[in-house]
Scaffold this motif. Structure first.
Motif, mmCIF file in Angstrom:
data_model
loop_
_atom_site.group_PDB
_atom_site.id
_atom_site.type_symbol
_atom_site.label_atom_id
_atom_site.label_comp_id
_atom_site.label_asym_id
_atom_site.label_seq_id
_atom_site.Cartn_x
_atom_site.Cartn_y
_atom_site.Cartn_z
ATOM 1 N N LYS A 1 0.808 -1.231 0.000
ATOM 2 C CA LYS A 1 0.000 0.000 0.000
ATOM 3 C C LYS A 1 0.841 1.282 0.000
ATOM 4 N N SER A 2 1.988 1.239 -0.685
ATOM 5 C CA SER A 2 2.891 2.397 -0.677
ATOM 6 C C SER A 2 2.878 3.186 -1.972
ATOM 7 N N VAL A 3 2.179 2.685 -3.005
ATOM 8 C CA VAL A 3 2.251 3.283 -4.343
ATOM 9 C C VAL A 3 0.926 3.937 -4.697
ATOM 10 N N VAL A 4 0.982 5.169 -5.238
ATOM 11 C CA VAL A 4 -0.221 5.784 -5.797
ATOM 12 C C VAL A 4 -0.215 5.547 -7.305
ATOM 13 N N TYR A 5 -1.352 5.088 -7.806
ATOM 14 C CA TYR A 5 -1.524 4.854 -9.241
ATOM 15 C C TYR A 5 -2.219 6.076 -9.832
ATOM 16 N N VAL A 6 -1.668 6.637 -10.894
ATOM 17 C CA VAL A 6 -2.211 7.854 -11.511
ATOM 18 C C VAL A 6 -2.626 7.535 -12.939
ATOM 19 N N SER A 7 -3.912 7.689 -13.238
ATOM 20 C CA SER A 7 -4.384 7.442 -14.605
ATOM 21 C C SER A 7 -5.673 8.214 -14.844
ATOM 22 N N LYS B 1 2.753 19.467 -15.625
ATOM 23 C CA LYS B 1 3.963 19.824 -14.870
ATOM 24 C C LYS B 1 3.669 19.896 -13.374
ATOM 25 N N GLU B 2 2.535 20.498 -13.012
ATOM 26 C CA GLU B 2 2.181 20.603 -11.592
ATOM 27 C C GLU B 2 1.945 19.216 -10.980
ATOM 28 N N LEU B 3 1.349 18.334 -11.764
ATOM 29 C CA LEU B 3 1.113 16.971 -11.287
ATOM 30 C C LEU B 3 2.444 16.259 -11.031
ATOM 31 N N ALA B 4 3.382 16.438 -11.962
ATOM 32 C CA ALA B 4 4.706 15.837 -11.788
ATOM 33 C C ALA B 4 5.388 16.377 -10.535
ATOM 34 N N TRP B 5 5.357 17.703 -10.379
ATOM 35 C CA TRP B 5 5.959 18.307 -9.186
ATOM 36 C C TRP B 5 5.265 17.825 -7.914
ATOM 37 N N PHE C 1 5.052 6.026 -7.064
ATOM 38 C CA PHE C 1 3.930 6.208 -7.988
ATOM 39 C C PHE C 1 4.114 5.406 -9.267
ATOM 40 N N VAL C 2 2.970 5.050 -9.868
ATOM 41 C CA VAL C 2 2.901 4.565 -11.247
ATOM 42 C C VAL C 2 1.990 5.542 -11.975
ATOM 43 N N TRP C 3 2.487 6.160 -13.023
ATOM 44 C CA TRP C 3 1.728 7.214 -13.727
ATOM 45 C C TRP C 3 1.588 6.824 -15.190
ATOM 46 N N ARG D 1 -0.860 -5.759 -4.290
ATOM 47 C CA ARG D 1 -0.799 -5.432 -2.855
ATOM 48 C C ARG D 1 -0.084 -4.112 -2.577
ATOM 49 N N SER D 2 0.796 -3.656 -3.489
ATOM 50 C CA SER D 2 1.583 -2.443 -3.221
ATOM 51 C C SER D 2 0.804 -1.151 -3.491
ATOM 52 N N ILE D 3 -0.353 -1.240 -4.152
ATOM 53 C CA ILE D 3 -1.118 -0.025 -4.488
ATOM 54 C C ILE D 3 -1.918 0.449 -3.279
ATOM 55 N N GLY D 4 -1.686 1.716 -2.904
ATOM 56 C CA GLY D 4 -2.364 2.265 -1.736
ATOM 57 C C GLY D 4 -3.315 3.395 -2.048
ATOM 58 N N GLY D 5 -3.341 3.878 -3.313
ATOM 59 C CA GLY D 5 -4.244 4.963 -3.685
ATOM 60 C C GLY D 5 -4.316 5.086 -5.192
ATOM 61 N N PHE D 6 -5.369 5.726 -5.676
ATOM 62 C CA PHE D 6 -5.614 5.854 -7.110
ATOM 63 C C PHE D 6 -6.046 7.277 -7.399
#
Length: 480
Positions: A272-278, A291-295, A304-306, A363-368
């Motif tokens: 639960k340590s990774v945020v998934y961004v899609s 750019k703001e999202l990256a920062w 993160f996984v983006w 199991r490592s995904i903690g947020g979306f």
């Protein structure tokens, strides 16, 4: 001894993963639970690699029969700047001769046709052929209530919906804030608004409506839609409503190298340590917002996984009908200088599209951080993953209001991302909130609420659960 009658159901899907995936999952349920023969008529965009993968990997001949109708040429019927809703409606209108031909000729004769929202003009064809016609709403009951009440609102409300000073009332339902209305309602002078009103009337011509939700999640909204409910009475609507969700994908057993590398990377991260961004298969953001999202991701100091694609200016659904063929160098020029190298140990960039259910189930995904498409929302809930609501187009603003304020499943920016750029500090704060979560704070409450609804969802679709029973009632009616 008489041979048992074979019940044949035809599902019709318009282009787009948000329409195709739930139709495929519904098809699988009819086959596996009731031994129906199922044909899926998929009108496909011919530009989406993801569409092709879904069709190739799920609709095997042993499970369902697939008839792929390439999207008709609609250049003579739409303007270059026409919205996605307009284009989808015109595509499905122009596909009617091909759909009619299939329905007239396939054997055994279908007992029922189930169409998605953009295919409601197929219902009169089913009527002519003496076939039951149902509409499958891949979204939720609150959205369905607004849709069906829109022709009445069209007469009651003066001026633009977005200019109203009070929330928009729907009999028996929570009102909708003007800024959260569905995309076609943003401009009543746009062609997509006229098309949208036709869709609402088309649903009411059916023999019943299936909704991708479940009884325990939206009991109040479902009751107002059913006979005797406030909205049903207001519309003189007597068609049955079946809550059959959540209809979500299972992870695909893929062996391509990019998915293997992604899973291997996730395997190395803490639970639960990774945020998934899609932003889904069609969503895009502006270059400034990218750019703001990256920062923000970098400032959060979280893994993160983006899923990245090139930005667009002013058109949030720009990727809906595109092929998706950009390379990392093209995308990288829109990111802050040095971002890729600085975050290489904590972040992973995936180009254009990813196996979302595989990621969310890890199991490592903690947020979306999600665009809040309803399919993605359900995939997050059924995997017990809390959301950061980032709505872009279609009904996503309404979805975000539902999951953040109505159901408590998400945190969200203080302003709508389509109205104003969300700054890096707020993005970092939201990411930390859902990943780190401290006892007593909102992030923790969101995580607990998601776990509750994950159990509720699984119960609904299990044997004797509310959605299982609803689908069985429909199956019995179709089988006669």
């Amino acid at each position: 001894m008489e041979t048992p009658k074979l019940t044949h159901v035809v599902l019709v899907s318009s282009p787009g993963l948000g329409h195709l995936i739930p139709a495929v999952e519904l098809a699988k349920r009819f086959v596996l639970l009731y031994n129906f023969k199922v044909t899926v008529i998929a009108v496909t965009s011919q530009t989406s690699r993801a569409e092709t993968q879904i069709l190739d990997s799920v609709l095997t001949p042993s499970l369902c029969h697939l008839i792929d109708i390439p999207s008709p040429d609609i250049t003579a019927f739409v303007a270059q700047n026409d919205a996605v809703v307009t284009r989808l409606c015109v595509v499905m209108r122009e596909a009617r001769p091909a759909i009619r031909s299939v329905l007239s000729e396939i054997t055994p004769r279908p007992s029922a046709v189930i169409v998605d929202l953009f295919s409601t003009e197929t219902i009169p064809i089913a009527r002519e052929l003496n076939i039951l016609g149902y509409v499958f709403i891949a979204s939720h009951a609150w959205m369905l209530a607004l849709l069906l009440y829109s022709p009445v609102l069209d007469e009651l409300v003066e001026g633009q919906y977005v200019d109203q000073t009070e929330p928009i009332k729907i009999p028996g339902c929570k009102p909708v804030r003007p800024e959260d209305v569905l995309d076609p309602m943003l401009d009543r002078n746009d062609r997509q608004y006229t098309e949208y009103l036709k869709l609402a009337n088309g649903v009411l011509q059916s023999d019943g409506v299936l909704v991708n939700t479940w009884e325990e999640l939206q009991r109040e909204e479902l009751e107002v839609l059913r006979e005797g409910g406030a909205l049903s009475e207001a519309l003189n609507m007597k068609i049955p409503i079946y809550a059959v969700g959540p209809l979500v994908r299972e992870p695909l057993l893929e062996t391509n190298s990019s998915t293997e590398l992604l899973v291997r990377w996730l395997d190395q991260q803490p639970s639960k340590s990774v945020v998934y961004v899609s932003f889904g298969s069609g969503g895009t953001v502006s270059s400034e917002q990218m750019k703001e999202l990256a920062w923000g991701l970098e400032l959060s100091e979280q893994r993160f996984v983006w899923v990245v694609r090139p930005p667009t200016e002013g058109v949030a659904d720009a990727a809906f009908f595109t092929t998706g063929s950009s390379g990392i160098d093209e995308v990288g020029k829109y990111l802050p200088e040095g971002f890729v190298s600085r975050t290489s140990e904590v972040g992973l960039l995936v180009l254009e599209w990813a196996q979302q259910v595989t990621i969310l189930g890890h199991r490592s995904i903690g947020g979306f951080l999600s665009h809040c498409g309803w399919g993605s929302t359900l995939e997050s809930v059924t995997n017990g993953v809390p959301l950061i609501a980032w709505p872009l187009y279609a009904e996503q603003r309404m979805n975000a209001a539902l999951v953040a304020e109505g159901l408590g499943l998400a945190v969200r920016p203080r302003v709508l991302p389509t109205k104003k750029v969300v700054r890096r500090e707020e993005i970092a704060e939201m990411v930390r909130e859902v990943i780190e979560g401290v006892e007593g704070v909102k992030g923790n409450r969101v995580r607990e609420r998601v776990k509750e609804l994950q159990k509720s969802a699984m119960k609904a679709v299990s044997k004797c659960g509310s959605s299982y029973v609803a689908l069985s009632q429909l199956a019995n009616r179709i089988a006669g």
